[in-house]
Design an enzyme around this catalytic site. Structure first.
Site, short mmCIF file in Angstrom:
data_model
loop_
_atom_site.label_atom_id
_atom_site.label_comp_id
_atom_site.label_asym_id
_atom_site.label_seq_id
_atom_site.Cartn_x
_atom_site.Cartn_y
_atom_site.Cartn_z
N HIS A 1 -4.15 -3.39 -5.74
CA HIS A 1 -4.14 -4.70 -5.07
C HIS A 1 -5.45 -4.94 -4.29
O HIS A 1 -5.97 -4.01 -3.67
CB HIS A 1 -2.93 -4.82 -4.14
CG HIS A 1 -1.65 -5.08 -4.88
ND1 HIS A 1 -0.41 -4.82 -4.35
CD2 HIS A 1 -1.44 -5.60 -6.13
CE1 HIS A 1 0.53 -5.15 -5.24
NE2 HIS A 1 -0.08 -5.63 -6.32
N ASP B 1 -6.23 -6.23 -1.52
CA ASP B 1 -6.31 -5.88 -0.09
C ASP B 1 -6.43 -4.37 0.13
O ASP B 1 -6.51 -3.90 1.27
CB ASP B 1 -5.13 -6.47 0.69
CG ASP B 1 -3.78 -5.93 0.23
OD1 ASP B 1 -3.54 -5.87 -0.99
OD2 ASP B 1 -2.96 -5.56 1.10
N HIS B 2 -6.48 -3.59 -0.97
CA HIS B 2 -6.69 -2.13 -0.85
C HIS B 2 -7.99 -1.67 -1.53
O HIS B 2 -8.43 -0.55 -1.29
CB HIS B 2 -5.48 -1.37 -1.42
CG HIS B 2 -4.23 -1.67 -0.66
ND1 HIS B 2 -3.69 -0.80 0.27
CD2 HIS B 2 -3.46 -2.78 -0.63
CE1 HIS B 2 -2.62 -1.36 0.81
NE2 HIS B 2 -2.45 -2.56 0.28
N ASP C 1 1.55 1.10 0.29
CA ASP C 1 2.63 0.13 0.16
C ASP C 1 3.85 0.71 -0.56
O ASP C 1 4.64 -0.02 -1.16
CB ASP C 1 2.13 -1.14 -0.56
CG ASP C 1 1.01 -1.83 0.20
OD1 ASP C 1 0.65 -1.36 1.30
OD2 ASP C 1 0.47 -2.83 -0.30
N HIS D 1 6.18 -0.54 -6.06
CA HIS D 1 5.40 -1.69 -5.60
C HIS D 1 4.45 -2.12 -6.74
O HIS D 1 4.40 -3.28 -7.12
CB HIS D 1 4.63 -1.27 -4.36
CG HIS D 1 3.71 -2.29 -3.78
ND1 HIS D 1 4.17 -3.45 -3.19
CD2 HIS D 1 2.36 -2.34 -3.67
CE1 HIS D 1 3.13 -4.16 -2.76
NE2 HIS D 1 2.02 -3.51 -3.05
N HIS E 1 -3.64 2.00 -4.75
CA HIS E 1 -3.20 1.09 -5.82
C HIS E 1 -4.16 -0.07 -5.94
O HIS E 1 -5.05 -0.24 -5.12
CB HIS E 1 -1.75 0.64 -5.62
CG HIS E 1 -1.49 -0.25 -4.44
ND1 HIS E 1 -1.66 0.17 -3.14
CD2 HIS E 1 -1.07 -1.54 -4.36
CE1 HIS E 1 -1.34 -0.81 -2.32
NE2 HIS E 1 -0.98 -1.87 -3.03
N HIS F 1 0.22 -1.20 6.06
CA HIS F 1 0.29 -2.53 6.70
C HIS F 1 0.99 -2.48 8.04
O HIS F 1 1.85 -1.63 8.27
CB HIS F 1 1.05 -3.52 5.82
CG HIS F 1 0.30 -3.95 4.61
ND1 HIS F 1 -0.55 -5.02 4.61
CD2 HIS F 1 0.26 -3.43 3.35
CE1 HIS F 1 -1.07 -5.17 3.39
NE2 HIS F 1 -0.61 -4.20 2.61
FE FE Z 1 -1.05 -4.11 0.47
ZN ZN Z 2 -0.08 -3.75 -2.31
#
Ligand code: FE
Ligand code: ZN
Length: 255
Positions: A58, A60-61, A133, A114, A56, A171
């Site tokens: 985001h 942080d990915h 996530d 999410h 996805h 995570h």
């Molecule tokens: Fe994440």
């Molecule tokens: Zn995420």
């Protein structure tokens, strides 16, 4: 032969995964939070990165996708419906599409909730699903874009995979998730045992992922919204499962 799967801690609490096909030596990465730790594992193992699979959009990915693509020439795969907000894709994916990594073929599962374009990758031969996530160890991602109904539907698809499937999630939230889960099903012996195991692993600095789908089915409150025991704990015996899920998610958001 199953993939060799390496779990790589990145940033504060993210996980990336390397999948290495022993038959063809092809290597894929699932999510790219940070280039440094991923590059180190590739160098130490002598693996060349061929594919980057994105779950996805985001940051942080995806933040390290371009750096890793430049360094390795890897092909980038991600959800077609989110192409406008993902790094440029070499392969745009829809539900049910195949993802061939070396000698193995994976399948794309849409898991909105999410985010709307969140996808998971299931590799049946390796008995592994990469959920980031969506489904997490003892938890699930927050509903930033989708509805509770969408997330419940997404989790139900993942719950239907073979129970021995390894759930490779995004995570290290498991300790907090365990504390919350115990407020939903305080009397569950399976959950109590798992919570203890999680605390012990974290005390030793070990990751609590991947987990087995069978343990998630037995202890993850978000997967258990349809279970009579959970319904009874919440006083929601007659509510639709998606409404029970929504209530559990609402409680977790303010836990
Ligand atoms: Fe994440
Ligand atoms: Zn995420």
């Amino acid at each position: 032969m199953p993939f060799e799967i390496v779990t790589i801690p990145c940033l504060a609490d993210n996980y990336a995964y390397l999948l290495h096909d022993p038959e063809t030596a092809e290597t894929a990465l699932v999510d790219a939070p940070e280039a440094g730790p991923i590059g180190k594992v590739l160098a130490r193992r002598g693996w060349k990165l061929d594919h980057i699979l994105i779950t996805h959009h985001h940051p942080d990915h995806v933040d390290a996708v371009e750096e890793l693509r430049k360094a390795t020439g890897a092909r980038v795969w991600g959800a077609a419906c989110d192409a406008h907000r993902l790094p440029p894709l070499d392969e745009a994916l829809r539900e049910g599409d195949g993802v061939v990594i070396g000698s193995q073929s994976g399948r794309v599962i849409d898991v909105p909730g999410h985010t709307l374009g969140h996808i998971a990758f299931h590799f049946p031969e390796s008995r592994a699903v990469f959920t980031a996530d969506s489904l997490m160890a003892l938890g699930c991602g927050r509903l930033f874009e989708g509805t509770a109904e969408q997330m419940w539907n997404s989790l139900s698809k993942l719950a239907a995979l073979p129970p021995e499937t390894l759930v490779c999630s995004g995570h290290e939230y498991t300790e907090a998730n365990a504390r919350f889960a115990l407020t939903v099903e305080p009397e569950s012996p399976a959950l109590q045992a798992r919570a203890e195991e999680v605390l012990a692993k974290r005390a030793r600095g070990q990751p609590t992922v991947p987990s087995r789908l069978s343990e998630e089915l037995a202890t993850n409150p978000f997967l258990r919204a349809d279970e009579p025991a959970v319904r009874a704990c919440l006083g929601m015996e007659d509510a639709p499962a998606a409404a029970v899920f929504a209530e559990i998610r609402r409680r977790k958001d303010t836990f």
